[in-house]
Design an enzyme around this catalytic site. Structure first.
Site, short mmCIF file in Angstrom:
data_model
loop_
_atom_site.label_atom_id
_atom_site.label_comp_id
_atom_site.label_asym_id
_atom_site.label_seq_id
_atom_site.Cartn_x
_atom_site.Cartn_y
_atom_site.Cartn_z
CG HIS A 24 -1.77 1.19 1.36
ND1 HIS A 24 -3.04 0.98 1.03
CD2 HIS A 24 -1.53 2.32 1.84
CE1 HIS A 24 -3.44 2.16 1.21
NE2 HIS A 24 -2.78 2.95 1.59
CD GLU A 25 1.54 4.09 3.54
OE1 GLU A 25 2.29 5.11 3.21
OE2 GLU A 25 0.50 3.90 3.90
#
Length: 110
Positions: A24-25
């Site tokens: 995600h990051e």
């Protein structure tokens, strides 16, 4: 003391959770980098290595405490730094960067 079943559960569940948070990051960071912002690249956040993305409280402590005390599991990673002034089309590019994280999670589900 932790029993073998709990250790097994933590080991099995930690892999997809760490992957979800990391991808995600890294998705946010990669999108920002590709759109012209080098901030996350310079800070080593365009990586699949989970270490730079770990927030001690949000990634380790809170999920562990919630696992032990609640049926709900929640956590977070360090936010990816983005400087919208480095984008050619700041509003559009920020929207793309914002969507890149959830898109990475959906891609992982597939």
């Amino acid at each position: 003391m932790l029993d073998a079943a709990l250790i097994y559960k933590l080991a099995i569940w930690s892999v997809p959770i760490v992957l979800a948070i990391t991808l995600h990051e890294a998705g946010h960071a990669w999108a920002a980098y590709k759109l012209g912002d080098n901030t996350s690249k310079e800070l080593g956040r365009v990586t699949l290595n989970p270490i730079p993305h770990i927030d001690i409280i949000g990634t380790i402590v809170l999920p562990l405490v919630m696992y032990l005390t609640s049926p709900i599991l929640f956590g977070w990673a360090k936010p990816v730094p983005v400087n919208a002034r480095n984008f050619k089309q700041p509003r559009k590019d920020m929207a793309i960067v914002a969507l890149a994280g959830p898109f990475a999670n959906f891609a992982m589900v597939l």
